[in-house]
Design an enzyme around this catalytic site. Structure first.
Site, short mmCIF file in Angstrom:
data_model
loop_
_atom_site.label_atom_id
_atom_site.label_comp_id
_atom_site.label_asym_id
_atom_site.label_seq_id
_atom_site.Cartn_x
_atom_site.Cartn_y
_atom_site.Cartn_z
N ILE A 67 0.68 -1.09 0.16
CA ILE A 67 0.08 0.02 0.06
C ILE A 67 0.83 1.24 -0.19
O ILE A 67 1.95 1.07 0.38
CB ILE A 67 -1.01 0.22 1.24
CG1 ILE A 67 -0.12 -0.12 2.41
CG2 ILE A 67 -1.97 -0.99 1.13
CD1 ILE A 67 -1.02 -0.14 3.63
N ASP A 68 0.24 2.45 -0.47
CA ASP A 68 1.16 3.32 -0.84
C ASP A 68 1.58 3.95 0.62
O ASP A 68 1.05 3.71 1.51
CB ASP A 68 0.37 4.54 -1.37
CG ASP A 68 0.10 4.28 -2.94
OD1 ASP A 68 0.91 3.33 -3.39
OD2 ASP A 68 -0.92 4.79 -3.37
N LYS A 69 2.82 4.97 0.68
CA LYS A 69 3.35 5.34 1.89
C LYS A 69 2.48 6.14 2.70
O LYS A 69 2.38 5.79 3.72
CB LYS A 69 4.46 6.24 1.34
CG LYS A 69 5.28 6.96 2.57
CD LYS A 69 6.23 8.12 1.96
CE LYS A 69 6.63 8.88 3.11
NZ LYS A 69 7.63 10.12 2.90
N ARG A 75 -6.92 5.91 -5.79
CA ARG A 75 -6.77 7.11 -5.93
C ARG A 75 -6.89 7.74 -7.32
O ARG A 75 -7.31 8.57 -7.83
CB ARG A 75 -5.30 7.53 -5.82
CG ARG A 75 -4.80 7.02 -4.38
CD ARG A 75 -3.46 6.92 -3.99
NE ARG A 75 -2.94 8.42 -4.19
CZ ARG A 75 -1.40 8.63 -4.03
NH1 ARG A 75 -0.68 7.77 -3.93
NH2 ARG A 75 -1.16 9.77 -3.95
#
Length: 329
Positions: free
Chosen positions: A162-164, A264
């Site tokens: 998962i993204d930062k 997103r």
């Protein structure tokens, strides 16, 4: 690109194809009409579909004669033509040393096969070339010594990410058997992944499905966009949990596929971007370091026992604070 096996013989060129020769560490694809006239280094960079592989890296591969076009060594400034068969022989990565680091982990579950953690916002999942510290992988290497080696030295145990600046649940494989099982479940879409997100705007529908292909943005390769060109099938389901005034909606988002930045990109595409999203969102947004997105639910079949595993992680404090402020307006 669509996937298709390649046996080294004739390749049908009526449609764009991509193929992988894993045992030979090669990736190949056929140039379609929409790519005709573009430089070889640009086309190869986009086709690799990996943010860690830069155009500079591809140019190094070209210098090393690791890229061929129709069986001949490729030049970076070669303008590709429709029907060209491009094959990239990926060089062995340089030995990297990833040091264990005593970074606290919120471990939700652990046994001899898998670990499930609740990742905080701001923590990167795995190292990248030139950035080998301060990640989930560094923390895992301190916590345990038995991680799957399938994804190589930079991503041991990492099955998905998962993204930062997205918080929430992440599963890690502690051995190759577990990794293969979890990866297969991801591939056949049998893993449950539900997110909670705060979006700009008042969604007119209580629930729906966003079915739109995602590919790299040709204007900025760090970003992705909905496009028919060099794209992959992507599906996100959404359900409105709460409408907060006229300006925001709290939604549950369930991934059917798992493309880079999928949620997103899809939310931006339908006109309701995530609040706080620095790449795909709006300038005027909430006081949050990163997008208001949390991986709240994770479910999978245990790789050894077959037991159905289900985990939930509550919305983190920073996101809850934003919601309280918005509700109090």
């Amino acid at each position: 690109m669509s996937s298709k096996p390649y046996d080294g013989q004739e390749v049908e060129q009526e449609v764009e194809q991509e193929f992988e020769l894993e045992e030979q560490e090669q990736v190949g694809f056929v140039i379609d009409e929409g790519q005709a006239g573009e430089r070889l280094d640009k086309v190869v960079t986009e086709a690799m579909d990996d943010p860690a592989i830069s155009r500079t890296q591809v140019q190094e591969w070209l210098k090393a004669q690791a890229v061929t076009v129709n069986g001949q060594t490729g030049k970076r400034n070669y303008k590709v033509a429709a029907g060209d068969v491009v094959v990239v022989t990926i060089p062995e990565p340089e030995e990297a040393v990833i040091d264990p680091e005593n970074i606290p982990l919120d471990i939700v579950y652990e046994d001899s096969d898998v670990i499930v953690i609740n990742k905080p916002r701001g923590l990167v999942v795995h190292p990248a070339p030139g950035h080998s510290s301060g990640t989930v992988v560094n923390a895992l290497m301190y916590h345990c010594k038995d991680l799957s080696g399938i994804n190589g030295v930079l991503r041991p145990g990492i099955v998905h990410r998962i993204d930062k600046d997205t918080s929430g649940l992440l599963m890690i494989a502690k051995n190759d058997l577990a990794h293969a099982s979890l990866a297969a479940q991801l591939k056949d879409h049998s893993i449950t992944r539900k997110y909670i997100g705060l979006v700009h705007g008042n969604l007119p529908h209580d629930h729906g499905t966003i079915d739109a292909p995602i590919g790299r943005d040709t204007n900025d390769r760090k970003m992705f966009t909905v496009t028919e060109r060099n794209s992959k099938h992507a599906v996100t389901h959404f359900m409105v949990i709460e409408r907060i005034g006229e300006d925001y909606s709290l939604v549950e988002l369930q991934l059917e596929t798992g493309r880079t930045h999928q949620i997103r990109v899809h939310l931006k595409y339908i006109g309701y971007p995530l609040a706080g999203d620095p790449m795909y969102g709006r300038n005027k947004t909430v006081a949050l370091k990163g997008q208001a997105l949390h991986a709240a639910v994770l479910g999978f079949k245990h790789p050894r026992t077959g037991e159905l595993m289900h985990f939930e992680a509550p919305i983190p404090g920073d996101m809850n604070h934003v919601l309280s402020v918005l509700r109090g307006r």
